[in-house]
Design an enzyme around this catalytic site. Structure first.
Site, PDB file in Angstrom:
ATOM      1  N   SER A 165       0.862  -1.372   0.000  1.00  0.00           N
ATOM      2  CA  SER A 165      -0.064   0.030   0.015  1.00  0.00           C
ATOM      3  C   SER A 165       0.777   1.245  -0.102  1.00  0.00           C
ATOM      4  O   SER A 165       0.371   2.277  -0.467  1.00  0.00           O
ATOM      5  CB  SER A 165      -1.194   0.003   1.220  1.00  0.00           C
ATOM      6  N   LYS A 178      -0.801   3.831   6.517  1.00  0.00           N
ATOM      7  CA  LYS A 178      -1.371   4.594   5.271  1.00  0.00           C
ATOM      8  C   LYS A 178      -0.929   6.195   5.912  1.00  0.00           C
ATOM      9  O   LYS A 178      -0.625   6.501   7.058  1.00  0.00           O
ATOM     10  CB  LYS A 178      -2.923   4.720   5.301  1.00  0.00           C
TER      11      LYS A 178
END
Lengths: 202, 202
Positions: free
Chosen positions: B121, B159
């Site tokens: 990610s 994130k």
DNA sequence: CACAAATGTTCTCCTTTTGTTCTCATGGAG
DNA sequence: CTCCATGAGAACAAAAGGAGAACATTTGTG
């Protein structure tokens, strides 16, 4: 006291054992050193055995056993807990008996040094401009290794090494915007092999 | 007792041994001193041996042994030399007084832990699948920080945090194949902030 | 099992590199 | 001036490094 080639031989054996779990063949060692004579390699092995670094099982293929299992002359440093998974819902907490990583053990060794990366030639391998890399000093490297190399004794670059069948080498960047460059082996001087990378945020 | 050049020679030998674990060749010493004569270097070595600083194994390559074993740095600490630039043409050498990085100092602190990254990610920020990240435990984070967060007390993700004007937060991956996801602030539980990343090769 | 290929071992021969010992030259300090 | 630290470089012996042949064993394969 070991000679240069004996040292490189021992390093390669240790590396091979660490990565694949078994020792290399004489031919593989020779290939790594860039020579053709198994007899010469065998002479190095004899010297290493005499110095107490390895034991040779006579006659056996891959019959090299690593002794002296590396006296870690790196003092143990501070550790951080290694968490495998973060428990859902619960705040993270260090579990006693959890694995601990010692960053010093992880990175530090004799014959290693740190460089700050300039440029984005290896960006697709996750090595960004400004990152720090740990390099192990070595004059030889295998196909696929990421190396610090000088071309024509010019500025050093960090690239992936590719050995070609015709004896030339190609320095392959991990960046689509840059092209791999092919050189005769004599022009490329390997300074070391990449062993780790790190980066600080904040 | 020692002359200037003898002192420089001894310092270079000590540095070489400390960083690589073995002594330099006469030629390397000469190169470091900026001279061309191995004979002159050998004269310095004789003087150093007479003064009791080294012992020479006659005839042997790299046959210099440091006596008077330096007290403090017998155990190579947690540091690695940081080389700013690799001198053109010359083999890499650590310059005395060079910067040193202390890896423990660099990463370790209370309230920090290590995680192994799963998934891609954050790949465009150079954080690859399998990398290790150092996270500082914290419940709050600033806009732009890379955080370990739980959404609805579910599995943790790594994130970039983006705080929106309406009070909601967006978790932004660094991966074009994934889309940023927007949540109300209550659903996102911050576990910590990314402070460092590292990776081992080979 | 039998056989061929591969591997390790020993050996000699050779080239290059390294350390060692010299002599000679230079330039500054006292 | 002499003394002395410094450097160049020639000459040499020894060490280090490499090639490759020949042989003994092991290993793998049909």
């Amino acid at each position: 006291m070991l000679t240069d080639r004996e040292r490189e031989t021992l390093a390669y054996i240790a590396d091979h054992v660490a990565n694949r779990g078994y020792a290399p063949k004489l031919r593989e060692i020779a290939e790594h050193l860039g020579i053709r004579s198994r007899g010469t390699v065998h002479r190095y092995l004899r010297a290493l055995q005499a110095a107490g670094h390895i034991r040779i099982s006579r006659g056996r293929a891959r019959g090299i056993e690593l002794l002296h299992a590396e006296d870690p002359d790196v003092a143990p440093g501070h550790t951080l807990p290694l968490l495998g998974r973060i428990a859902a819902g619960h705040p993270i907490e260090a579990i006693p008996g959890e694995d601990e990583v010692d960053l010093s053990q992880f990175f530090v060794d004799v014959n290693r040094f740190v460089l700050r990366v300039q440029g984005e030639s290896m960006i697709e391998d996750g090595i960004m401009d400004g990152d720090m890399v740990v390099v192990e000093r070595r004059a030889v490297a295998d196909d696929g290794d990421i190396v610090v190399a000088l071309v024509d004794s010019d500025e050093a670059t960090l690239k992936r090494l590719q050995r070609n069948a015709d004896g030339t080498v190609t320095l392959v960047p991990a960046n689509r915007a840059m092209t791999p460059l092919r050189y005769s082996a004599e022009r490329v001087q390997i300074q070391g092999v990449l062993v780790a990378q790190f980066r600080a945020y904040r």
